[in-house]
Motif scaffolding. Structure first.
Motif, PDB file in Angstrom:
ATOM      1  N   VAL A 163      -4.777  -2.773  -6.249  1.00 18.76           N
ATOM      2  CA  VAL A 163      -3.970  -2.901  -5.035  1.00 18.76           C
ATOM      3  C   VAL A 163      -2.807  -1.920  -5.064  1.00 18.76           C
ATOM      4  CG1 VAL A 163      -2.489  -4.451  -3.704  1.00 18.76           C
ATOM      5  CG2 VAL A 163      -4.611  -5.307  -4.688  1.00 18.76           C
ATOM      6  N   TRP A 164      -2.054  -1.918  -6.172  1.00 15.89           N
ATOM      7  CA  TRP A 164      -0.842  -1.087  -6.189  1.00 15.89           C
ATOM      8  C   TRP A 164      -1.158   0.398  -6.270  1.00 15.89           C
ATOM      9  CZ3 TRP A 164       2.444  -3.538  -3.775  1.00 15.89           C
ATOM     10  CH2 TRP A 164       2.688  -4.880  -4.002  1.00 15.89           C
ATOM     11  N   THR A 165      -2.238   0.776  -6.956  1.00 20.58           N
ATOM     12  CA  THR A 165      -2.591   2.196  -6.984  1.00 20.58           C
ATOM     13  C   THR A 165      -2.929   2.681  -5.580  1.00 20.58           C
ATOM     14  OG1 THR A 165      -3.607   1.760  -9.110  1.00 20.58           O
ATOM     15  CG2 THR A 165      -3.935   3.942  -8.198  1.00 20.58           C
ATOM     16  N   SER A 166      -3.732   1.903  -4.841  1.00 20.10           N
ATOM     17  CA  SER A 166      -4.109   2.399  -3.517  1.00 20.10           C
ATOM     18  C   SER A 166      -2.903   2.460  -2.592  1.00 20.10           C
ATOM     19  CB  SER A 166      -5.244   1.577  -2.907  1.00 20.10           C
ATOM     20  OG  SER A 166      -5.047   0.233  -3.124  1.00 20.10           O
ATOM     21  N   TYR A 167      -2.029   1.447  -2.661  1.00 19.24           N
ATOM     22  CA  TYR A 167      -0.836   1.504  -1.815  1.00 19.24           C
ATOM     23  C   TYR A 167       0.056   2.687  -2.219  1.00 19.24           C
ATOM     24  CZ  TYR A 167      -1.559  -2.661   0.972  1.00 19.24           C
ATOM     25  OH  TYR A 167      -2.060  -3.560   1.884  1.00 19.24           O
ATOM     26  N   GLN A 178       3.721  14.355   3.164  1.00 16.52           N
ATOM     27  CA  GLN A 178       3.259  15.077   4.348  1.00 16.52           C
ATOM     28  C   GLN A 178       4.372  15.142   5.387  1.00 16.52           C
ATOM     29  OE1 GLN A 178       2.066  16.228   7.854  1.00 16.52           O
ATOM     30  NE2 GLN A 178       2.536  14.041   7.724  1.00 16.52           N
ATOM     31  N   VAL A 217     -10.201   7.082  -1.318  1.00 16.98           N
ATOM     32  CA  VAL A 217      -9.558   6.604  -2.551  1.00 16.98           C
ATOM     33  C   VAL A 217      -9.336   5.082  -2.501  1.00 16.98           C
ATOM     34  CG1 VAL A 217      -7.430   6.664  -3.889  1.00 16.98           C
ATOM     35  CG2 VAL A 217      -8.477   8.783  -3.153  1.00 16.98           C
ATOM     36  N   THR A 218      -8.781   4.597  -1.369  1.00 18.04           N
ATOM     37  CA  THR A 218      -8.535   3.152  -1.298  1.00 18.04           C
ATOM     38  C   THR A 218      -9.854   2.388  -1.302  1.00 18.04           C
ATOM     39  OG1 THR A 218      -8.438   3.297   1.110  1.00 18.04           O
ATOM     40  CG2 THR A 218      -6.351   3.358  -0.053  1.00 18.04           C
ATOM     41  N   LEU A 272       1.371  10.160  -0.354  1.00 15.61           N
ATOM     42  CA  LEU A 272       0.821  11.203   0.515  1.00 15.61           C
ATOM     43  C   LEU A 272       1.495  11.213   1.880  1.00 15.61           C
ATOM     44  CD1 LEU A 272      -3.017  11.165  -0.171  1.00 15.61           C
ATOM     45  CD2 LEU A 272      -1.425  13.016  -0.556  1.00 15.61           C
ATOM     46  N   PHE A 273       1.667  10.024   2.471  1.00 17.94           N
ATOM     47  CA  PHE A 273       2.254   9.944   3.811  1.00 17.94           C
ATOM     48  C   PHE A 273       3.686  10.480   3.791  1.00 17.94           C
ATOM     49  CE2 PHE A 273      -0.329   6.817   6.541  1.00 17.94           C
ATOM     50  CZ  PHE A 273      -1.505   7.324   6.045  1.00 17.94           C
ATOM     51  N   THR A 274       4.455  10.063   2.781  1.00 17.57           N
ATOM     52  CA  THR A 274       5.851  10.499   2.712  1.00 17.57           C
ATOM     53  C   THR A 274       5.920  12.005   2.495  1.00 17.57           C
ATOM     54  OG1 THR A 274       6.190   8.415   1.575  1.00 17.57           O
ATOM     55  CG2 THR A 274       8.073   9.879   1.713  1.00 17.57           C
ATOM     56  N   VAL A 318      -0.884   5.582  -3.615  1.00 16.50           N
ATOM     57  CA  VAL A 318      -1.481   6.855  -3.189  1.00 16.50           C
ATOM     58  C   VAL A 318      -1.158   7.112  -1.721  1.00 16.50           C
ATOM     59  CG1 VAL A 318      -3.674   7.989  -2.681  1.00 16.50           C
ATOM     60  CG2 VAL A 318      -3.348   6.880  -4.882  1.00 16.50           C
ATOM     61  N   VAL A 319      -1.369   6.094  -0.886  1.00 13.86           N
ATOM     62  CA  VAL A 319      -1.123   6.252   0.547  1.00 13.86           C
ATOM     63  C   VAL A 319       0.364   6.521   0.800  1.00 13.86           C
ATOM     64  CG1 VAL A 319      -1.150   5.046   2.759  1.00 13.86           C
ATOM     65  CG2 VAL A 319      -3.118   4.915   1.255  1.00 13.86           C
ATOM     66  N   ARG A 342       4.120  18.625  13.081  1.00 10.97           N
ATOM     67  CA  ARG A 342       3.316  19.779  12.666  1.00 10.97           C
ATOM     68  C   ARG A 342       3.124  20.760  13.816  1.00 10.97           C
ATOM     69  NH1 ARG A 342       1.186  18.731   7.590  1.00 10.97           N
ATOM     70  NH2 ARG A 342       0.529  20.914   7.618  1.00 10.97           N
ATOM     71  N   TYR A 359       2.349   6.714  13.184  1.00  8.84           N
ATOM     72  CA  TYR A 359       2.618   7.719  12.150  1.00  8.84           C
ATOM     73  C   TYR A 359       1.855   9.002  12.465  1.00  8.84           C
ATOM     74  CZ  TYR A 359       2.423  10.227   7.751  1.00  8.84           C
ATOM     75  OH  TYR A 359       2.502  11.200   6.808  1.00  8.84           O
ATOM     76  N   CYS A 386      -7.413   9.343   1.874  1.00 10.37           N
ATOM     77  CA  CYS A 386      -6.872   7.993   1.648  1.00 10.37           C
ATOM     78  C   CYS A 386      -7.963   6.932   1.802  1.00 10.37           C
ATOM     79  CB  CYS A 386      -5.744   7.684   2.630  1.00 10.37           C
ATOM     80  SG  CYS A 386      -4.225   8.552   2.260  1.00 10.37           S
ATOM     81  N   LEU A 403     -11.059   2.235  -4.841  1.00  5.77           N
ATOM     82  CA  LEU A 403     -10.266   1.291  -5.632  1.00  5.77           C
ATOM     83  C   LEU A 403     -10.551  -0.158  -5.229  1.00  5.77           C
ATOM     84  CD1 LEU A 403      -6.912   3.210  -5.751  1.00  5.77           C
ATOM     85  CD2 LEU A 403      -8.155   2.390  -7.741  1.00  5.77           C
ATOM     86  N   MET A 453      -6.081  14.265   5.119  1.00  7.68           N
ATOM     87  CA  MET A 453      -5.302  13.309   4.337  1.00  7.68           C
ATOM     88  C   MET A 453      -5.792  11.876   4.576  1.00  7.68           C
ATOM     89  SD  MET A 453      -1.213  12.676   4.485  1.00  7.68           S
ATOM     90  CE  MET A 453      -1.204  11.610   5.905  1.00  7.68           C
ATOM     91  N   ILE A 494      -4.648  -1.002   4.380  1.00  7.55           N
ATOM     92  CA  ILE A 494      -4.464   0.450   4.455  1.00  7.55           C
ATOM     93  C   ILE A 494      -5.816   1.177   4.540  1.00  7.55           C
ATOM     94  CG2 ILE A 494      -2.168   0.669   3.478  1.00  7.55           C
ATOM     95  CD1 ILE A 494      -3.392   1.075   0.773  1.00  7.55           C
ATOM     96  N   ILE A 553      -6.277  -4.504   0.161  1.00  6.79           N
ATOM     97  CA  ILE A 553      -6.447  -3.058   0.345  1.00  6.79           C
ATOM     98  C   ILE A 553      -6.942  -2.742   1.760  1.00  6.79           C
ATOM     99  CG2 ILE A 553      -7.756  -1.055  -0.506  1.00  6.79           C
ATOM    100  CD1 ILE A 553      -7.556  -2.273  -3.295  1.00  6.79           C
TER     101      ILE A 553
END
Lengths: 57, 151, 257
Positions: free
Chosen positions: A14-18, A28, C122-123, A24-26, A20-21, C236, C228, C119, C126, C115, C72, C69
């Motif tokens: 859970v925490w890894t996926s949150y 970008q 990857v999510t 990346l979002f910040t 990563v997102v 951009r 977002y 995401c 996971l 991106m 997201i 998960i």
């Protein structure tokens, strides 16, 4: 609170996926804003350069 | 719209149609290879390959799971509600493995049984809290018992 | 005056607002005005959505807390497809009508789409490990989503590889349009073929098969992601407009302020 971070044993997934997102979002978002500032500065310098050159000649 | 733009639009339309057609044909031709797994009925019909590894998917039959006392080996029946295949497996199972669960397993047929090397659980599209699930099960059980008494 | 501009003016004022979107200077002003407020709305929605999703929503009866998960994963996957659609359509409009702004919209959406696709992959992976028992499987849904990532990367690479602007946007627009075929394949892959990935939950005909307390954070996060996307795209687009139009008068005026 520990229970919240533990996520019923799925903390890693859970925490890894949150994370990563979020990262990346910040990244970008901030990078496109700083790119904009840089462009304005760069283009401003170009315009000034041209004006100075035309004034000389 | 100028004739030139019309022509360009038409060209794009033709391009998209041609590509969709080509992809549709390719996907139809590859149909079986795109499917992730075979069903027990396909095995019964002899469609699954012999002596090679392939994937088998289905539901774990309720009450068919037999675990070994000494090691991690397990045997269970897999069904697509029409045919049944017995699966043998030794190793760690995913968290979602349970009776009634849809699973996909990799392995091969040996002596009429499926010897699995890997077991994956298939999740369904339903999300609910535990208490709702319990209530649903209770409701089903109640329905069942009223049907029984009615008969 | 060309016959065309006569035509469009005789069609009346109805079209005036639409034509503004073809003017780089006007679009730059529009983006500068709206990027920030939309971003603030996105941030607020993220805060509420994360709180609802991670704290308030109950665990799932089968997957426990790992299902969180989806809050997201699902919006990322949706936006990966939506941004591809936006990119291909605006690249296509740029190709047919030669509208510069339209090409630039496609260019600014592409990295965002890549991106979101990354995401989603990857999510999803996971989430797959604890629920399915594997990080990756070559089923139709996962493979077609990976193809989407390659399409985005291909678009970005192609539009940057060609020196000449117009040739670059033409070539990459054709690639984007051809890749559109992947979108229905991604969406229907779980119905057309046997996959490990489950079927659709929220867009299922009839009632969504998800508990209300889980659906609410999912919807909030969905809107947060969309806002977002919009805000990030406008930021951009501003950069793209500035660097494309660097020799024009309106850019000089902005830069000198």
């Amino acid at each position: 609170m520990t229970e919240f971070f533990h996520m019923g044993g799925y903390a890693f997934f859970v925490w890894t996926s949150y994370a990563v997102v979020a990262v990346l979002f910040t990244y970008q978002f901030l990078s496109s804003r700083s790119q904009h500032k840089k462009l304005i500065r760069q283009l401003g310098a170009e315009v000034e350069h041209k004006i100075r050159r035309s004034n000389k000649s | 719209m100028t004739p030139k733009r019309k022509q360009r639009l038409l060209l794009i339309g033709l391009l998209l149609t041609a590509v969709s057609g080509a992809v549709a044909l390719a996907l139809t031709a590859l149909n079986q290879n795109i499917n992730l797994f075979y069903s027990p009925s396909q095995i019964a019909a002899g469609e699954a390959p012999d002596n090679t590894t392939f994937r088998l998917g289905g539901m774990v039959v309720e009450g068919s799971v037999k675990r070994s006392d000494t090691d991690l080996s397990i045997a269970f029946d897999l069904t697509d509600t029409a045919k049944v295949v017995t699966v043998r497996y030794t190793g760690i199972l995913p968290d979602l493995f349970r009776e009634g669960q849809g699973i996909v397993t990799t392995g091969s047929i040996q002596n009429g049984e499926f010897i699995a090397q890997q077991v994956l659980a298939k999740h369904d599209e339903n999300y609910m809290p535990p208490e709702v699930s319990a209530a649903l099960k209770q409701a089903n059980a109640d329905n069942y018992s009223t049907e029984q008494t009615a008969q | 005056m060309t016959t065309e501009s006569l035509n469009s003016s005789s069609r009346g004022k109805k079209w005036l607002w639409f034509h503004r979107f073809g003017s780089p200077a006007w679009v730059y002003g529009f983006a500068s005005r709206w990027a920030m407020p939309i971003g603030v709305v996105a941030l607020l929605l993220f805060v509420v959505g994360l709180y609802q999703g991670l704290v308030v929503a109950p665990p799932d009866y089968q997957m426990g807390d790992s299902y969180r998960i989806i809050f997201i994963h699902v919006p990322s996957a949706w936006l990966s497809m939506f941004s591809y659609f936006v990119m291909a359509v605006s690249a296509g409009i740029g190709l047919v009508w030669h509208i510069k702004v339209s090409d630039l919209v496609a260019r600014s959406v592409a990295p965002l789409g890549a991106m979101f696709t990354f995401c989603a992959l990857v999510t999803g992976s996971l989430w797959g490990k604890p629920t399915w028992g594997t990080y990756w499987v070559w089923d139709a849904r996962l493979t077609s989503e990976l193809v989407l990532l390659f399409l985005f990367i291909g678009y970005i690479a192609l539009s940057n590889a060609i020196e000449d602007r117009r040739t670059a946007s033409r070539a990459s627009a054709v690639l984007a349009l051809v890749g559109l075929i992947n979108l229905p394949i991604i969406h229907f892959s779980v119905e057309w073929w046997n996959t490990l990935h489950q079927g659709a939950t929220v867009t299922k005909l009839g009632r969504p098969s998800i508990d209300t307390r889980m659906l609410i954070p999912l919807l909030i996060m969905f809107f947060a992601f969309n806002f977002y996307f919009l805000s990030a795209m406008l930021y951009r687009l501003r950069c793209e407009l500035l660097s494309q139009e660097r020799r024009t008068q309106w850019v000089r005026e902005i830069v000198n302020d």
